[in-house]
Design a protein around this motif. Structure first.
Motif, PDB file in Angstrom:
ATOM      1  N   ALA A 173      -8.948  -5.170  -5.362  1.00 35.42           N
ATOM      2  CA  ALA A 173      -7.911  -5.968  -5.830  1.00 35.42           C
ATOM      3  C   ALA A 173      -8.205  -7.462  -5.342  1.00 35.42           C
ATOM      4  O   ALA A 173      -8.226  -8.563  -6.252  1.00 35.42           O
ATOM      5  CB  ALA A 173      -6.557  -5.842  -5.385  1.00 35.42           C
ATOM      6  N   THR A 174      -8.562  -7.666  -4.325  1.00 43.34           N
ATOM      7  CA  THR A 174      -8.974  -9.232  -4.041  1.00 43.34           C
ATOM      8  C   THR A 174     -10.200  -9.578  -4.659  1.00 43.34           C
ATOM      9  O   THR A 174     -10.458 -10.749  -5.140  1.00 43.34           O
ATOM     10  CB  THR A 174      -9.497  -9.036  -2.309  1.00 43.34           C
ATOM     11  OG1 THR A 174      -8.287  -8.627  -1.660  1.00 43.34           O
ATOM     12  CG2 THR A 174      -9.774 -10.486  -1.876  1.00 43.34           C
ATOM     13  N   ALA A 195     -11.221  -8.589  -7.632  1.00 48.58           N
ATOM     14  CA  ALA A 195     -10.819  -8.959  -9.007  1.00 48.58           C
ATOM     15  C   ALA A 195     -10.218 -10.252  -9.148  1.00 48.58           C
ATOM     16  O   ALA A 195     -10.632 -10.823 -10.184  1.00 48.58           O
ATOM     17  CB  ALA A 195      -9.883  -7.917  -9.602  1.00 48.58           C
ATOM     18  N   ARG A 196      -9.750 -10.940  -7.993  1.00 52.58           N
ATOM     19  CA  ARG A 196      -9.065 -12.140  -8.062  1.00 52.58           C
ATOM     20  C   ARG A 196     -10.192 -13.276  -7.861  1.00 52.58           C
ATOM     21  O   ARG A 196     -10.458 -14.145  -8.481  1.00 52.58           O
ATOM     22  CB  ARG A 196      -8.060 -12.071  -7.264  1.00 52.58           C
ATOM     23  CG  ARG A 196      -6.962 -11.409  -7.580  1.00 52.58           C
ATOM     24  CD  ARG A 196      -5.558 -11.556  -6.736  1.00 52.58           C
ATOM     25  NE  ARG A 196      -5.954 -11.623  -5.255  1.00 52.58           N
ATOM     26  CZ  ARG A 196      -5.422 -10.603  -4.680  1.00 52.58           C
ATOM     27  NH1 ARG A 196      -4.686  -9.538  -5.296  1.00 52.58           N
ATOM     28  NH2 ARG A 196      -5.683 -10.478  -3.467  1.00 52.58           N
ATOM     29  N   ALA A 197     -11.006 -12.850  -6.639  1.00 55.11           N
ATOM     30  CA  ALA A 197     -11.744 -13.905  -6.284  1.00 55.11           C
ATOM     31  C   ALA A 197     -13.148 -13.977  -6.962  1.00 55.11           C
ATOM     32  O   ALA A 197     -13.730 -14.919  -7.090  1.00 55.11           O
ATOM     33  CB  ALA A 197     -12.120 -13.624  -4.820  1.00 55.11           C
ATOM     34  N   ARG A 198     -13.596 -12.681  -7.304  1.00 51.44           N
ATOM     35  CA  ARG A 198     -14.916 -12.636  -8.247  1.00 51.44           C
ATOM     36  C   ARG A 198     -14.847 -11.859  -9.397  1.00 51.44           C
ATOM     37  O   ARG A 198     -15.466 -10.822  -9.617  1.00 51.44           O
ATOM     38  CB  ARG A 198     -16.009 -11.915  -7.191  1.00 51.44           C
ATOM     39  CG  ARG A 198     -16.296 -12.890  -6.046  1.00 51.44           C
ATOM     40  CD  ARG A 198     -17.034 -14.216  -6.288  1.00 51.44           C
ATOM     41  NE  ARG A 198     -17.462 -14.828  -5.165  1.00 51.44           N
ATOM     42  CZ  ARG A 198     -16.809 -15.400  -4.432  1.00 51.44           C
ATOM     43  NH1 ARG A 198     -15.630 -16.086  -4.502  1.00 51.44           N
ATOM     44  NH2 ARG A 198     -17.509 -16.126  -3.096  1.00 51.44           N
ATOM     45  N   PRO A 199     -14.098 -12.438 -10.390  1.00 47.30           N
ATOM     46  CA  PRO A 199     -13.889 -11.744 -11.567  1.00 47.30           C
ATOM     47  C   PRO A 199     -15.085 -11.213 -12.345  1.00 47.30           C
ATOM     48  O   PRO A 199     -15.053 -10.151 -13.155  1.00 47.30           O
ATOM     49  CB  PRO A 199     -12.828 -12.412 -12.482  1.00 47.30           C
ATOM     50  CG  PRO A 199     -12.808 -13.636 -11.733  1.00 47.30           C
ATOM     51  CD  PRO A 199     -13.313 -13.628 -10.547  1.00 47.30           C
TER      52      PRO A 199
END
Length: 266
Positions: free
Chosen positions: A55-56, A58-62
């Motif tokens: 989840a992290t 996906a937000r930080a390194r999509p």
């Protein structure tokens, strides 16, 4: 290092998240454990850690791909600049579920087939190890308490401390005679297993660590740490890197001798 500074900082943030989840479940009376199709155990902590890290990311390194032990691979972006985060949420699950504190979260960033960032966080031991390509290897409780680490200078087997995972896998590969030969010739041999033997090699406390069968998530984070500490990391055929499905990590001085003795024809 400038190219990987942000990635390494992100790896530490991911490890902070993983540590909080895994330590809350370590030795928990209601820990839930299942068997995967390959009959290896998986706990609710394994899946919770990997879900949180995905989840992290996906937000930080999509734009980056993710490969994890519990949920497989996300679709990788196309092109030669492919970046993939490789996660083992809990390396040493059998230790974790039995209350043995030797387990860790492994986090790596790969570019194509090269592991360029690696972090190993063992919160029950109160220790982390990390490295980025060209930057050196470090250990400590966290990024702000870093000590450089370096492999040993031992150059002959009779003075070497030899580490391995277990013997049955070596028997299956036809390399058990070589393993026994090494164990007879080295000063000391101990089966620390999993990530820990490799970190001891990187710190210079152990001189050789070997395993016959590994998945990419077991090994990707370990390679930069060992090599940036001055060691050598190959598979049992001598091919560098994390893709060979086996591992031989040494201080470099002993590497050729170990590979020769592990050759199946011996």
């Amino acid at each position: 290092m400038a190219g990987y500074a942000d990635d390494l900082s992100l790896a530490h943030l991911l490890a902070d998240t993983a540590d909080a989840i895994s330590m809350a479940r370590f030795r928990a009376l209601d820990l839930h454990v299942d068997s995967k199709p390959d009959l290896t155990p998986v706990s609710d902590a394994d899946t919770a850690v990997e879900k949180a890290l995905r989840a992290t990311l996906a937000r930080a390194r999509p734009r980056d791909a993710v490969l994890g032990e519990e949920f497989g691979a996300s679709q990788a972006p196309a092109g030669p600049g492919t970046r993939q985060w490789v996660i083992d949420p809990i390396d040493g699950t059998k230790n974790f579920i039995r209350g043995v504190p030797v387990w860790a979260t492994l986090i790596s960033l790969m570019e194509a087939d090269q592991a360029v960032v690696g972090l190993v966080s063992a919160p029950a031991l109160g220790r982390r190890w990390w490295a980025a390509r060209g930057h050196g290897a470090y250990a400590g409780r966290h990024q702000a308490a870093a000590t450089p680490i370096r492999v040993s200078a031992v150059h002959q087997l009779s003075d070497a401390s030899f580490c391995y995972s277990s013997l049955p896998g070596w028997e299956e590969t036809g390399r058990l005679p070589g393993m026994l030969d090494i164990m007879r010739r080295t000063w000391r041999s101990r089966a620390y297993g999993d990530f820990y033997g490799y970190m001891l090699v990187a710190e210079g406390a152990v001189d050789v660590m070997v395993e016959p069968e590994l998945s990419l998530w077991d090994v990707a984070a370990l390679v930069p740490i060992v090599t940036e500490a001055g060691g050598t990391f190959t598979d049992v055929t001598g091919e560098p890197g994390p893709l060979g499905g086996s591992a031989v990590a040494t201080n470099g001085r002993l590497h050729a001798d170990i590979l020769e003795r592990l050759a199946p024809e011996r």
